[in-house]
Scaffold this active site. Structure first.
Site, PDB file in Angstrom:
ATOM      1  N   SER A  34       0.843  -1.196   0.000  1.00 21.36           N
ATOM      2  CA  SER A  34       0.000   0.000   0.000  1.00 21.36           C
ATOM      3  C   SER A  34       0.878   1.245   0.000  1.00 21.36           C
ATOM      4  O   SER A  34       1.675   1.439  -0.912  1.00 21.36           O
ATOM      5  CB  SER A  34      -0.950  -0.023   1.208  1.00 21.36           C
ATOM      6  OG  SER A  34      -1.844   1.068   1.173  1.00 21.36           O
ATOM      7  N   THR A  35       0.784   2.067   1.036  1.00 17.57           N
ATOM      8  CA  THR A  35       1.503   3.339   1.090  1.00 17.57           C
ATOM      9  C   THR A  35       3.004   3.129   0.910  1.00 17.57           C
ATOM     10  O   THR A  35       3.613   2.333   1.604  1.00 17.57           O
ATOM     11  CB  THR A  35       1.244   4.022   2.447  1.00 17.57           C
ATOM     12  OG1 THR A  35      -0.161   4.063   2.672  1.00 17.57           O
ATOM     13  CG2 THR A  35       1.811   5.420   2.459  1.00 17.57           C
ATOM     14  N   HIS A  76      -2.608  -1.162  -3.269  1.00 21.62           N
ATOM     15  CA  HIS A  76      -3.727  -0.249  -3.036  1.00 21.62           C
ATOM     16  C   HIS A  76      -3.515   1.011  -3.871  1.00 21.62           C
ATOM     17  O   HIS A  76      -2.554   1.748  -3.667  1.00 21.62           O
ATOM     18  CB  HIS A  76      -3.808   0.140  -1.560  1.00 21.62           C
ATOM     19  CG  HIS A  76      -4.005  -1.018  -0.639  1.00 21.62           C
ATOM     20  ND1 HIS A  76      -3.838  -0.913   0.728  1.00 21.62           N
ATOM     21  CD2 HIS A  76      -4.364  -2.306  -0.869  1.00 21.62           C
ATOM     22  CE1 HIS A  76      -4.089  -2.078   1.288  1.00 21.62           C
ATOM     23  NE2 HIS A  76      -4.406  -2.943   0.346  1.00 21.62           N
ATOM     24  N   MET A 123      -0.340   1.284   5.282  1.00 25.48           N
ATOM     25  CA  MET A 123      -1.183   1.547   6.447  1.00 25.48           C
ATOM     26  C   MET A 123      -2.152   0.388   6.643  1.00 25.48           C
ATOM     27  O   MET A 123      -2.527  -0.295   5.700  1.00 25.48           O
ATOM     28  CB  MET A 123      -1.991   2.832   6.232  1.00 25.48           C
ATOM     29  CG  MET A 123      -1.167   4.091   6.135  1.00 25.48           C
ATOM     30  SD  MET A 123      -2.216   5.574   5.994  1.00 25.48           S
ATOM     31  CE  MET A 123      -2.871   5.379   4.336  1.00 25.48           C
ATOM     32  N   ASP A 178      -4.222  -4.932   5.917  1.00 31.11           N
ATOM     33  CA  ASP A 178      -4.616  -5.771   4.787  1.00 31.11           C
ATOM     34  C   ASP A 178      -3.519  -6.787   4.474  1.00 31.11           C
ATOM     35  O   ASP A 178      -2.335  -6.441   4.390  1.00 31.11           O
ATOM     36  CB  ASP A 178      -4.895  -4.908   3.554  1.00 31.11           C
ATOM     37  CG  ASP A 178      -5.404  -5.729   2.376  1.00 31.11           C
ATOM     38  OD1 ASP A 178      -6.058  -6.767   2.623  1.00 31.11           O
ATOM     39  OD2 ASP A 178      -5.152  -5.341   1.224  1.00 31.11           O
TER      40      ASP A 178
END
Length: 375
Positions: free
Chosen positions: A181-182, A208, A302, A305
Site C-alpha cells: 500500500s503506502t 492499493h 497503512m 490488509d
C-alpha cells in the site's frame, strides 16, 4: 501537536486543506509556491508536507525532489488523481512521496477529506526515503544480495523442464502473492526489477491504488523488469516470467478456468476498506493451491490488509516474507503480520528479491521447504 506545511498555489485549496487538518487537530502552516515552501521548511520544520503537483514556477515534482535531498520530510502529494496526471503522480511516489491523495473538492469533501486526514496522520510516522537513481539503486541492491550469500539475478534462461511441463499441462508450479500500500511504487522498484528472467513462478501484486494509476504503474515496471509486467484488467492466464498488477479500484482473485490458473479482476468487496485487496487475493489462492505452492510477501502500508490471510498461509506451512521496519515507509501491514506470528522471514525491501530467487531456484524446488527453516 503535529505540524503540516500545506503547499498549493490556490488560496481556496490551501484554506480548504488547512481547515480539514486544523479541525482534525493539526497545526498548519501554508506556502503558495514551491520556492516559498523550500524557504520555510527549516523554520517550520513540519512533521508532514502536503504538496500540489501542478503549480506555476517550480512545479510539485521539482519541489519534492529538492525536499527529499535538502530537508527530507514525509510528503503527501495532493492531486486530481486523473489518468492524465497518472505519470506525474507515480513519478512523485518514485521520488519518495509517501502517498498521493485526491484534492478535496467542495462536493466530495467528506469522504476525500477523511482520507486526506488519515493519510497525513499516517505519513507523520512514516520514514522518508532518499531515492538513488534507478541504476545506482539496482547496483547497490544486487551487490548487497551477492555479498550476503543470496542468489543474485541470473541472465535470461529458459524455464526448467518441470516448469515447461507444468505450463504444457495448463498449470504453473506456484504463485508469489504480494500485498502493498503506502510507499508501494518505490518499494516495488526495490524488488521486481531484481527478479531474473528465468524466475519460475508468476507474481501477482495487490497494490492499493486508484484505477487511474495501475496501468501506468504496470507500464513503468515493465520497462524496468526482466519479467513481463501487465495490468490485470480482464482474466489473465498465469505463466512463469510474468508479473500481474491488479487493476486499481477493484479486487483481484485467482481462478482456474479451462484447466489453467488465471488472475481475474473482480468488483471491489464493500466489506473490505482497501483495494485491490491483498487478503482477498491470498484467500482465493489458498482455495486453489496447496501452501507449498504459494509465497506471500507483505510490504509497506497503512492498516492490516494481507496480514490475516498470510498468517493463515504461514500456519498451513506456506512461506511468507514481511518487509522490515528498516525499509518500510509505513510499517503497519508488515508489522501486523509479524505480530500475528505469520512472518516466516523479515527482510528489508532490497533483500526480498534475492530471498525469492533463492527459495524458488531449481535445487530448492526439488528438495522443497523444510518446516520451520527460515532460509
Amino acid at each position: 501537536m503535529l505540524t503540516v506545511l500545506v503547499v498549493d498555489d490556490s488560496a481556496l485549496m490551501r484554506r480548504r486543506i488547512a481547515d480539514l487538518l486544523v479541525e482534525a487537530g493539526f497545526r498548519v502552516e501554508t506556502a503558495a509556491t514551491g520556492e516559498e515552501a523550500l524557504a520555510r521548511l527549516p523554520e517550520v520544520d513540519p512533521d508532514v508536507v502536503t504538496l500540489d503537483i501542478t503549480m506555476p514556477g517550480m512545479d510539485g515534482l521539482t519541489c519534492l525532489a529538492r525536499i527529499m535531498v535538502e530537508h527530507p520530510k514525509p510528503v503527501v502529494m495532493v492531486s486530481a488523481l486523473t489518468g492524465a496526471g497518472a505519470g506525474e503522480t507515480l513519478e512523485a511516489l518514485r521520488l519518495g512521496a509517501v502517498e498521493a491523495v485526491q484534492k478535496p473538492a467542495a462536493g466530495s469533501i467528506g469522504r476525500i477529506g477523511e482520507e486526506l486526514v488519515e493519510t497525513v496522520r499516517a505519513a507523520a510516522s512514516s520514514r522518508p526515503r532518499r531515492v538513488h537513481g534507478l541504476r545506482e539503486r539496482l547496483r547497490l541492491a544486487r551487490a548487497r544480495i551477492a555479498g550476503e550469500d543470496f542468489v543474485a539475478p541470473a541472465p535470461p534462461a529458459p524455464p526448467s523442464v518441470a516448469v515447461a511441463a507444468a505450463v504444457a499441462e495448463g498449470e504453473v508450479e506456484g504463485v508469489v502473492l504480494v500485498g502493498v500500500s503506502t510507499g508501494g511504487p518505490s518499494t516495488l522498484e526495490d524488488i521486481l526489477p531484481l527478479l531474473p528472467a528465468g524466475f519460475p513462478w508468476p507474481v501477482v501484486v495487490a497494490q492499493h491504488m486508484p484505477v487511474a494509476f495501475t496501468a501506468t504503474l504496470a507500464r513503468r515496471l515493465d520497462e524496468m523488469c526482466a519479467l513481463t509486467v501487465v495490468e490485470v484488467g480482464r482474466a489473465t492466464a498465469l505463466e512463469p516470467g510474468m508479473i500481474c498488477i491488479a487493476r486499481g479500484g477493484a479486487d483481484v482473485e485467482l481462478a482456474r478456468r479451462g484447466g489453467r490458473l488465471q488472475a481475474v479482476c473482480v468488483p471491489s468487496s464493500p466489506d473490505r476498506p482497501w483495494h485491490p485487496n491483498a487478503d482477498r487475493l491470498v484467500t482465493s489462492a489458498m482455495r486453489l493451491l496447496p501452501p507449498d505452492r504459494l509465497v506471500g510477501v507483505l510490504l509497506t502500508g497503512m492498516g492490516n490488509d494481507g496480514a490475516a490471510s498470510m498468517a493463515e498461509l504461514h500456519a498451513r506451512g506456506g512461506r511468507t516474507i514481511a518487509e522490515s521496519e528498516d525499509s518500510a515507509v509505513v510499517f503497519g501491514m508488515p508489522q501486523e503480520l509479524i505480530r500475528r506470528g505469520g512472518a516466516g522471514v523479515v527482510l528489508p525491501s532490497d533483500r526480498i528479491a534475492g530471498q525469492l530467487t533463492r527459495w524458488l531456484s531449481p535445487a530448492a524446488r526439488r528438495t522443497g521447504p523444510v518446516p520451520g527453516l527460515k532460509d
